[in-house]
Design a protein around this motif. Structure first.
Motif, PDB file in Angstrom:
ATOM      1  N   ASN A 177       0.813  -1.212   0.000  1.00 34.87           N
ATOM      2  CA  ASN A 177       0.000   0.000   0.000  1.00 34.87           C
ATOM      3  C   ASN A 177       0.850   1.268   0.000  1.00 34.87           C
ATOM      4  O   ASN A 177       0.543   2.238  -0.689  1.00 34.87           O
ATOM      5  CB  ASN A 177      -0.918   0.023   1.231  1.00 34.87           C
ATOM      6  CG  ASN A 177      -2.109  -0.909   1.065  1.00 34.87           C
ATOM      7  OD1 ASN A 177      -2.259  -1.557   0.031  1.00 34.87           O
ATOM      8  ND2 ASN A 177      -2.942  -0.991   2.092  1.00 34.87           N
ATOM      9  N   ARG A 178       1.947   1.260   0.761  1.00 32.65           N
ATOM     10  CA  ARG A 178       2.788   2.469   0.833  1.00 32.65           C
ATOM     11  C   ARG A 178       3.551   2.698  -0.481  1.00 32.65           C
ATOM     12  O   ARG A 178       3.937   3.821  -0.785  1.00 32.65           O
ATOM     13  CB  ARG A 178       3.739   2.381   2.038  1.00 32.65           C
ATOM     14  CG  ARG A 178       3.046   2.753   3.348  1.00 32.65           C
ATOM     15  CD  ARG A 178       3.973   2.680   4.540  1.00 32.65           C
ATOM     16  NE  ARG A 178       4.016   1.343   5.107  1.00 32.65           N
ATOM     17  CZ  ARG A 178       5.082   0.552   5.094  1.00 32.65           C
ATOM     18  NH1 ARG A 178       6.210   0.969   4.543  1.00 32.65           N
ATOM     19  NH2 ARG A 178       5.041  -0.652   5.630  1.00 32.65           N
ATOM     20  N   VAL A 179       3.760   1.619  -1.233  1.00 33.13           N
ATOM     21  CA  VAL A 179       4.466   1.752  -2.525  1.00 33.13           C
ATOM     22  C   VAL A 179       3.466   2.049  -3.652  1.00 33.13           C
ATOM     23  O   VAL A 179       3.841   2.482  -4.732  1.00 33.13           O
ATOM     24  CB  VAL A 179       5.258   0.452  -2.839  1.00 33.13           C
ATOM     25  CG1 VAL A 179       5.936   0.512  -4.202  1.00 33.13           C
ATOM     26  CG2 VAL A 179       6.318   0.201  -1.775  1.00 33.13           C
ATOM     27  N   ARG A 180       2.168   1.853  -3.371  1.00 36.92           N
ATOM     28  CA  ARG A 180       1.157   1.924  -4.435  1.00 36.92           C
ATOM     29  C   ARG A 180       1.217   3.218  -5.261  1.00 36.92           C
ATOM     30  O   ARG A 180       1.147   3.190  -6.491  1.00 36.92           O
ATOM     31  CB  ARG A 180      -0.261   1.766  -3.835  1.00 36.92           C
ATOM     32  CG  ARG A 180      -1.354   1.595  -4.880  1.00 36.92           C
ATOM     33  CD  ARG A 180      -2.746   1.497  -4.223  1.00 36.92           C
ATOM     34  NE  ARG A 180      -2.832   0.464  -3.211  1.00 36.92           N
ATOM     35  CZ  ARG A 180      -3.015  -0.838  -3.459  1.00 36.92           C
ATOM     36  NH1 ARG A 180      -3.154  -1.251  -4.693  1.00 36.92           N
ATOM     37  NH2 ARG A 180      -3.078  -1.703  -2.464  1.00 36.92           N
ATOM     38  N   ILE A 181       1.397   4.366  -4.598  1.00 36.59           N
ATOM     39  CA  ILE A 181       1.410   5.645  -5.336  1.00 36.59           C
ATOM     40  C   ILE A 181       2.509   5.619  -6.410  1.00 36.59           C
ATOM     41  O   ILE A 181       2.303   6.068  -7.538  1.00 36.59           O
ATOM     42  CB  ILE A 181       1.577   6.847  -4.360  1.00 36.59           C
ATOM     43  CG1 ILE A 181       1.527   8.184  -5.130  1.00 36.59           C
ATOM     44  CG2 ILE A 181       2.861   6.775  -3.553  1.00 36.59           C
ATOM     45  CD1 ILE A 181       1.457   9.409  -4.212  1.00 36.59           C
ATOM     46  N   SER A 182       3.677   5.039  -6.064  1.00 37.38           N
ATOM     47  CA  SER A 182       4.794   4.970  -7.012  1.00 37.38           C
ATOM     48  C   SER A 182       4.547   3.878  -8.045  1.00 37.38           C
ATOM     49  O   SER A 182       4.817   4.056  -9.242  1.00 37.38           O
ATOM     50  CB  SER A 182       6.103   4.671  -6.274  1.00 37.38           C
ATOM     51  OG  SER A 182       6.301   5.590  -5.227  1.00 37.38           O
ATOM     52  N   ALA A 183       4.024   2.741  -7.585  1.00 42.73           N
ATOM     53  CA  ALA A 183       3.784   1.609  -8.500  1.00 42.73           C
ATOM     54  C   ALA A 183       2.795   2.000  -9.593  1.00 42.73           C
ATOM     55  O   ALA A 183       2.977   1.660 -10.771  1.00 42.73           O
ATOM     56  CB  ALA A 183       3.272   0.408  -7.709  1.00 42.73           C
ATOM     57  N   GLU A 184       1.749   2.761  -9.208  1.00 39.03           N
ATOM     58  CA  GLU A 184       0.749   3.174 -10.218  1.00 39.03           C
ATOM     59  C   GLU A 184       1.380   4.097 -11.258  1.00 39.03           C
ATOM     60  O   GLU A 184       1.052   4.027 -12.443  1.00 39.03           O
ATOM     61  CB  GLU A 184      -0.438   3.862  -9.514  1.00 39.03           C
ATOM     62  CG  GLU A 184      -1.309   2.868  -8.754  1.00 39.03           C
ATOM     63  CD  GLU A 184      -2.443   3.513  -7.962  1.00 39.03           C
ATOM     64  OE1 GLU A 184      -3.338   2.773  -7.514  1.00 39.03           O
ATOM     65  OE2 GLU A 184      -2.435   4.747  -7.755  1.00 39.03           O
ATOM     66  N   ILE A 185       2.296   4.967 -10.803  1.00 42.36           N
ATOM     67  CA  ILE A 185       2.987   5.869 -11.752  1.00 42.36           C
ATOM     68  C   ILE A 185       3.791   5.037 -12.748  1.00 42.36           C
ATOM     69  O   ILE A 185       3.727   5.246 -13.964  1.00 42.36           O
ATOM     70  CB  ILE A 185       3.944   6.824 -10.980  1.00 42.36           C
ATOM     71  CG1 ILE A 185       3.159   7.818 -10.131  1.00 42.36           C
ATOM     72  CG2 ILE A 185       4.891   7.550 -11.944  1.00 42.36           C
ATOM     73  CD1 ILE A 185       4.022   8.629  -9.147  1.00 42.36           C
ATOM     74  N   ILE A 186       4.559   4.077 -12.210  1.00 45.38           N
ATOM     75  CA  ILE A 186       5.426   3.257 -13.075  1.00 45.38           C
ATOM     76  C   ILE A 186       4.592   2.492 -14.098  1.00 45.38           C
ATOM     77  O   ILE A 186       4.927   2.433 -15.285  1.00 45.38           O
ATOM     78  CB  ILE A 186       6.272   2.282 -12.224  1.00 45.38           C
ATOM     79  CG1 ILE A 186       7.228   3.075 -11.320  1.00 45.38           C
ATOM     80  CG2 ILE A 186       7.049   1.300 -13.098  1.00 45.38           C
ATOM     81  CD1 ILE A 186       7.871   2.256 -10.218  1.00 45.38           C
ATOM     82  N   LYS A 187       3.482   1.920 -13.626  1.00 46.04           N
ATOM     83  CA  LYS A 187       2.631   1.135 -14.545  1.00 46.04           C
ATOM     84  C   LYS A 187       2.167   1.990 -15.721  1.00 46.04           C
ATOM     85  O   LYS A 187       2.205   1.547 -16.867  1.00 46.04           O
ATOM     86  CB  LYS A 187       1.406   0.593 -13.793  1.00 46.04           C
ATOM     87  CG  LYS A 187       1.725  -0.649 -12.989  1.00 46.04           C
ATOM     88  CD  LYS A 187       0.473  -1.173 -12.307  1.00 46.04           C
ATOM     89  CE  LYS A 187       0.852  -2.179 -11.240  1.00 46.04           C
ATOM     90  NZ  LYS A 187      -0.170  -2.393 -10.236  1.00 46.04           N
ATOM     91  N   VAL A 188       1.740   3.221 -15.437  1.00 44.92           N
ATOM     92  CA  VAL A 188       1.241   4.077 -16.529  1.00 44.92           C
ATOM     93  C   VAL A 188       2.383   4.464 -17.462  1.00 44.92           C
ATOM     94  O   VAL A 188       2.241   4.421 -18.687  1.00 44.92           O
ATOM     95  CB  VAL A 188       0.527   5.346 -15.977  1.00 44.92           C
ATOM     96  CG1 VAL A 188       0.143   6.274 -17.125  1.00 44.92           C
ATOM     97  CG2 VAL A 188      -0.696   4.953 -15.178  1.00 44.92           C
TER      98      VAL A 188
END
Ligand SMILES: Cc1cc2nc3c(=O)[nH]c(=O)nc-3n(C[C@H](O)[C@H](O)[C@H](O)COP(=O)(O)O)c2cc1C
Length: 332
Positions: A177-188
């Motif tokens: 959850n704490r990495v989610r903000i960064s993970a979503e950026i990378i995915k896009v």
């Protein structure tokens, strides 16, 4: 036998060596942010001397950011034109170059210093969109990718750190959850652009309740799962560990990290001579190492190392270039 001038694969990039010139601010821009001939000349020396990969200086996301005054701004009028010249210089020597984005604060329009605990979900979307646009802009200027600095005390590092993030929604709580903000950026970015995404992270945090070495490995795995192409270590909060240590303080950690990941990892900090670096390369799983201050002291020092088969940087780590926020050496 590994050597620092080996040709090698770095994710989707081909490198002519294992040395990464890591993010280093330029600070010699002209009025309005425009790059100067001295900056182009520095890039020419770095790229032509045997560097495998270049990471640009830090670009702050917002003009009110703490690092803005020391760094360049993605939004100045000449950005694409100036940096097209920089990326052309790197490519002339077949050296890939990443644009580095790192921001300390986040400005949601009403408040400039919104922390992880306070940002709304709408604010998260705005922040993510701005990082994705930054990646696009780097790509337009000819960069081969983006390095997002999620280490030191930069915003996304605070977001992934339980010391700072106590959110109770899907952006807080466990590591994922704490990495989610960064993970979503990378995915896009990975879905919409054909560029390399590197993440700079901390090996651990000394603060009580902060990220541990084990959790930092779990964070790297989450970033890899999201599509990150490489990981680079940084260590501002624990950089005192570099001093007085004849072996690099992250060697045990980095071997474990490399073991857990399928993407390349870059180790760095306080590496100054060719023998030590080749020793690290040949006694560990490390394949890539980064340097900053040696390039500040002498931008083309690797040419001498290559010609002589050995060498030691003239940098004696006074750290004035860092503390005075200049990209020039105070001794040489
Ligand atoms: C003058 C100077 C500027 C720096 N600018 C950046 C930067 O823009 N982005 C970044 O991630 N790190 C920056 N750093 C940190 C370096 O990337 C590196 O992590 C640190 O200097 C330790 O490596 P070294 O011992 O090889 O210098 C800077 C360091 C120095 C000395």
């Amino acid at each position: 036998m590994k050597d620092i001038f080996d040709k090698c694969q770095f994710g989707n990039l081909e490198l002519n060596g294992r040395i990464v010139r890591t993010g280093t601010w330029e600070t010699e821009t002209e009025e309005g942010g425009f790059l100067t001939p001295a900056i182009y000349d520095r890039y020419e020396k770095i790229a032509s001397s045997g560097t495998g990969l270049i990471v640009s200086e830090i670009f702050a996301l917002d003009h009110k950011d703490r690092f803005f005054e020391y760094s360049s701004n993605l939004n100045y009028r000449g950005f694409i034109k100036d940096y097209q010249i920089v990326t052309d210089i790197a490519h002339k020597y077949d050296v890939p170059i990443l644009g580095q984005l790192a921001f300390f604060y986040y400005d949601d329009g009403d408040n400039q210093k919104v922390e992880a605990n306070e940002i709304t979900e709408e604010g998260i979307r705005k922040l993510q969109a701005e990082v994705i646009m930054a990646a696009k802009k780097f790509s337009f200027a000819g960069f081969d990718g983006i390095q997002i600095n999620m280490g030191n005390n930069f915003y996304l590092s605070r977001f992934m750190n339980p010391y700072f993030n106590q959110r109770t929604d899907k952006y807080g709580g466990n590591t994922e959850n704490r990495v989610r903000i960064s993970a979503e950026i990378i995915k896009v970015i990975k879905k919409t652009m054909d560029i390399h995404v590197s993440c700079r992270i901390n090996p651990w945090d000394v603060r009580k309740g902060g990220v541990t070495a084990d959790e930092s490995i779990a964070i790297a795995k989450e970033l890899e799962k999201a599509g990150a192409d490489s990981i680079q270590l940084t260590a501002r909060t624990i950089s005192y560990l570099y001093d007085g240590n004849d072996k690099h303080p992250f060697l045990v950690y980095v071997d474990k990290l490399i073991d857990e990941l399928d993407i390349p990892v870059v180790l760095g900090g306080s590496l100054r001579d060719m023998n030590t670096i080749n020793e690290v390369l040949n006694n560990t799983d490390v394949e890539f190492v980064s340097m900053s201050k040696p390039f500040v002291a002498q931008a083309d020092f690797l040419a001498d190392w290559k010609a002589n088969g050995e060498g030691e940087s003239i940098c004696y780590s006074c750290n004035n270039c860092y503390s005075k926020k200049k990209s020039t050496c105070f001794k040489y």
